[in-house]
Motif scaffolding. Sequence first.
Motif, PDB file in Angstrom:
ATOM      1  N   VAL A   1      23.273  -5.306 -17.498  1.00  0.00           N
ATOM      2  CA  VAL A   1      22.524  -6.545 -17.697  1.00  0.00           C
ATOM      3  C   VAL A   1      21.477  -6.737 -16.607  1.00  0.00           C
ATOM      4  N   SER A   2      21.856  -6.454 -15.381  1.00  0.00           N
ATOM      5  CA  SER A   2      20.904  -6.640 -14.278  1.00  0.00           C
ATOM      6  C   SER A   2      19.723  -5.680 -14.391  1.00  0.00           C
ATOM      7  N   ARG A   3      19.971  -4.446 -14.832  1.00  0.00           N
ATOM      8  CA  ARG A   3      18.878  -3.476 -14.965  1.00  0.00           C
ATOM      9  C   ARG A   3      18.019  -3.767 -16.190  1.00  0.00           C
ATOM     10  N   LEU A   4      18.669  -4.173 -17.289  1.00  0.00           N
ATOM     11  CA  LEU A   4      17.905  -4.456 -18.505  1.00  0.00           C
ATOM     12  C   LEU A   4      16.973  -5.648 -18.310  1.00  0.00           C
ATOM     13  N   SER A   5      17.446  -6.658 -17.590  1.00  0.00           N
ATOM     14  CA  SER A   5      16.593  -7.826 -17.358  1.00  0.00           C
ATOM     15  C   SER A   5      15.306  -7.440 -16.632  1.00  0.00           C
ATOM     16  N   ASP A   6      15.392  -6.426 -15.748  1.00  0.00           N
ATOM     17  CA  ASP A   6      14.191  -5.951 -15.060  1.00  0.00           C
ATOM     18  C   ASP A   6      13.312  -5.110 -15.982  1.00  0.00           C
ATOM     19  N   MET A   7      13.965  -4.325 -16.842  1.00  0.00           N
ATOM     20  CA  MET A   7      13.181  -3.414 -17.678  1.00  0.00           C
ATOM     21  C   MET A   7      12.511  -4.129 -18.848  1.00  0.00           C
ATOM     22  N   ILE A   8      13.062  -5.262 -19.290  1.00  0.00           N
ATOM     23  CA  ILE A   8      12.507  -5.943 -20.453  1.00  0.00           C
ATOM     24  C   ILE A   8      11.059  -6.367 -20.192  1.00  0.00           C
ATOM     25  N   GLU A   9      10.800  -6.901 -19.038  1.00  0.00           N
ATOM     26  CA  GLU A   9       9.450  -7.355 -18.722  1.00  0.00           C
ATOM     27  C   GLU A   9       8.479  -6.185 -18.736  1.00  0.00           C
ATOM     28  N   ARG A  10       8.944  -5.027 -18.209  1.00  0.00           N
ATOM     29  CA  ARG A  10       8.064  -3.855 -18.222  1.00  0.00           C
ATOM     30  C   ARG A  10       7.795  -3.395 -19.661  1.00  0.00           C
ATOM     31  N   VAL A  11       8.857  -3.460 -20.485  1.00  0.00           N
ATOM     32  CA  VAL A  11       8.685  -3.035 -21.881  1.00  0.00           C
ATOM     33  C   VAL A  11       7.727  -3.955 -22.621  1.00  0.00           C
ATOM     34  N   TYR A  12       7.797  -5.265 -22.347  1.00  0.00           N
ATOM     35  CA  TYR A  12       6.885  -6.208 -22.993  1.00  0.00           C
ATOM     36  C   TYR A  12       5.426  -5.874 -22.682  1.00  0.00           C
ATOM     37  N   ASP A  13       5.163  -5.630 -21.409  1.00  0.00           N
ATOM     38  CA  ASP A  13       3.787  -5.322 -21.011  1.00  0.00           C
ATOM     39  C   ASP A  13       3.308  -4.024 -21.649  1.00  0.00           C
ATOM     40  N   THR A  14       4.190  -3.010 -21.627  1.00  0.00           N
ATOM     41  CA  THR A  14       3.808  -1.728 -22.212  1.00  0.00           C
ATOM     42  C   THR A  14       3.608  -1.829 -23.723  1.00  0.00           C
ATOM     43  N   GLU A  15       4.443  -2.622 -24.389  1.00  0.00           N
ATOM     44  CA  GLU A  15       4.344  -2.763 -25.844  1.00  0.00           C
ATOM     45  C   GLU A  15       3.063  -3.475 -26.252  1.00  0.00           C
ATOM     46  N   LEU A  16       2.654  -4.487 -25.466  1.00  0.00           N
ATOM     47  CA  LEU A  16       1.405  -5.189 -25.772  1.00  0.00           C
ATOM     48  C   LEU A  16       0.213  -4.257 -25.674  1.00  0.00           C
ATOM     49  N   SER A  17       0.217  -3.434 -24.636  1.00  0.00           N
ATOM     50  CA  SER A  17      -0.882  -2.465 -24.493  1.00  0.00           C
ATOM     51  C   SER A  17      -0.875  -1.461 -25.636  1.00  0.00           C
ATOM     52  N   SER A  18       0.314  -1.013 -26.036  1.00  0.00           N
ATOM     53  CA  SER A  18       0.408  -0.031 -27.123  1.00  0.00           C
ATOM     54  C   SER A  18      -0.055  -0.618 -28.452  1.00  0.00           C
ATOM     55  N   GLN A  19       0.302  -1.897 -28.725  1.00  0.00           N
ATOM     56  CA  GLN A  19      -0.114  -2.521 -29.978  1.00  0.00           C
ATOM     57  C   GLN A  19      -1.632  -2.663 -30.051  1.00  0.00           C
ATOM     58  N   LYS A  20      -2.239  -3.029 -28.923  1.00  0.00           N
ATOM     59  CA  LYS A  20      -3.698  -3.139 -28.915  1.00  0.00           C
ATOM     60  C   LYS A  20      -4.338  -1.790 -29.219  1.00  0.00           C
ATOM     61  N   THR A  21      -3.813  -0.736 -28.631  1.00  0.00           N
ATOM     62  CA  THR A  21      -4.367   0.608 -28.867  1.00  0.00           C
ATOM     63  C   THR A  21      -4.202   1.019 -30.329  1.00  0.00           C
ATOM     64  N   LYS A  22      -3.036   0.717 -30.937  1.00  0.00           N
ATOM     65  CA  LYS A  22      -2.806   1.070 -32.347  1.00  0.00           C
ATOM     66  C   LYS A  22      -3.752   0.320 -33.274  1.00  0.00           C
ATOM     67  N   LEU A  23      -3.981  -0.980 -32.986  1.00  0.00           N
ATOM     68  CA  LEU A  23      -4.897  -1.749 -33.816  1.00  0.00           C
ATOM     69  C   LEU A  23      -6.309  -1.167 -33.774  1.00  0.00           C
ATOM     70  N   GLN A  24      -6.733  -0.761 -32.603  1.00  0.00           N
ATOM     71  CA  GLN A  24      -8.063  -0.155 -32.483  1.00  0.00           C
ATOM     72  C   GLN A  24      -8.153   1.147 -33.276  1.00  0.00           C
ATOM     73  N   LEU A  25      -7.084   1.968 -33.205  1.00  0.00           N
ATOM     74  CA  LEU A  25      -7.099   3.229 -33.953  1.00  0.00           C
ATOM     75  C   LEU A  25      -7.075   2.973 -35.460  1.00  0.00           C
ATOM     76  N   GLN A  26      -6.313   1.951 -35.922  1.00  0.00           N
ATOM     77  CA  GLN A  26      -6.275   1.645 -37.353  1.00  0.00           C
ATOM     78  C   GLN A  26      -7.624   1.165 -37.865  1.00  0.00           C
ATOM     79  N   GLU A  27      -8.308   0.370 -37.065  1.00  0.00           N
ATOM     80  CA  GLU A  27      -9.627  -0.080 -37.481  1.00  0.00           C
ATOM     81  C   GLU A  27     -10.591   1.092 -37.624  1.00  0.00           C
TER      82      GLU A  27
END
Length: 616
Positions: free
Chosen positions: A357-383
């Motif tokens: 739990v202690s490690r996941l709580s730290d990793m979740i924030e990193r995953v959120y940031d990485t996922e937002l960047s990845s979604q933006k990149t995918k949208l650009q490629l789809q367009e």
Amino acid sequence: MKRSLSRKLFLYFFIVILFSLSTVAVFTYLESSAAIDKQVEKYISTVIDNAGAQTDFQLETFERVSNSILSQLAVKKFLDMDPKDSYEFYRFTNVIRQDVFQKIFITYPTQIHMMYILGEHGRSIFDQNQSFSSLSVDPTARYNELKDKTPENGAIAILGTGLTKDERVVTIARKIRGYSSYAVKGILAIELNESQLSNMWNQVDLGENGFFFILDPEGEVVYAPDGATRSEIAATGIGRKIAGSGNSRFFETINGKSTLIVSRKSDYSGWTMAISMPLDELRAPVSGIRSTTVTVGLATLAIALFLAFRFGNSIVRPIRTLKNGMRETEKGNWKSIEMKPRDDEIGGLIHSYNLMVSRLSDMIERVYDTELSSQKTKLQLQEIELERHKAEFQALQLQINPHFLYNTLETINCYAIVQDSDEISEMVEAMAFMFRYSIQTNLEEVTLVNELNHVRNYMIIQKHRIGRDFEIDVATPPALLLSRMVRLTLQPIVENIFQHAFSEGFESWHFIRIDTRVEGEQLLVIVEDNGVGMTHGKLAALRKRLDRNRLADAEEREGKRRGIGLVNVHRRIQMVYGDEYGLSVESPNGEGTRVMLRMPNAVRLQLKTNRDGTNS
């Protein structure tokens, strides 16, 4: 409803313990029963053997007594006397009674009930411990009975009957030969008191309801403890059953109770000695073992279930705490579990959970940031990819411009009219109608009359290609002409007929028939021909491709298409109406082909919908 882990553990422990105890109890009970049954049977067999040996010994003793009587000269001469000589009869009677019978009575005063000699000449000598008058009985019937049942070679016969019916005796009888010849002249009979023999048989301890009985070779009761038992044996027919089987062991119902019968046949007397023992008395020790086993088993089960309940709770309680913590984690509350330290596997599991739990709580924030960047990149490629497809589609549209083709066909038609060429004009006009009808790429529904008109334009072109008229027989009721169906389904089937069914040429007897009918909620459009048909292998391959329920690729094999038109018609109908509809093919080799298009009856369904809406 899900069952908790504690209940499952308790249930599993209950099943395991109950199965173990039941198995031990059953096998113990069965083994004990078998051992006791074996001991009882061994005891009964020993009792019968001993009783039989003593009985045979007693009978052999009196057989020797009969031998001593037969060796007396007076007895033999009595049988040769003149039956009319009363003096000789009187003399022989006194001599035999005093010199022969009385000596034997002195030796066996209680065992022997009566002795008598029955002569074939009609004279008889009787002697009994008590007073007995020979004039009170007629010995003729007795003589005939003993004559029939005694062997001719002089051996003894043992019977359960006496001279009089009032006395219960056992009779030893044998034939006697005369003094002057070897011929049989009479019969000697020694009647033994049954009470003397029964004293020996009654000494056998067979429990409260067990008893000992003897049967003669015919199955008649020679001895039984009392008259009621004798009557029961005679009524049930057990005597004949035992006498016929000899040495046997079986179960029978006597006096309403299931009873074990064990019998042994004597080689000396021919009698069958049997013992009857009720099963409830035989199984009394086993019942005690069963009761003890059940009592101990229930007590053991209760203690084991209590321990299983305590053990299950010690496992389930921390697991429930861990489960509640996981539910909080699902909600986003990353909290550690606070419990007393434990050194076992569950303690290690809780420690690992807290660390996770202690490690996941730290990793979740990193995953959120990485996922937002990845979604933006995918949208650009789809367009970018969408723009690329649009460009390719526009390029295809530029390559084939429908308006340009329409105008070109109209120009050719005008030239044909100027040149007074009706054939060219007719072909171009039909081609224009077909192209305009076919250029629609969607699967929208059209009416049946539209599809038939499209087939008509195709036949106009086909007429000029083959150089002769070929009419299609259309048997469609007018009421079904406005029925809805999928675009471009009839013309590919007709074209397929010209390519394959009439591939060798057209004859005057060839025909194509389009029939339309309604069955239930379905619209059936049937296209038939009398062409060459299909081989069994080709038809099976086509049906297999139809069953795949997918569009076929435009593949070619040796210059001939592989039935793509039929497969695609089938799949396009399914894409509009569902997989339960489509196309089926019947084609006997050499007898033509029958293609059936199965679609919903849109007219009837619409009427039914309207009625339902009105009624509601």
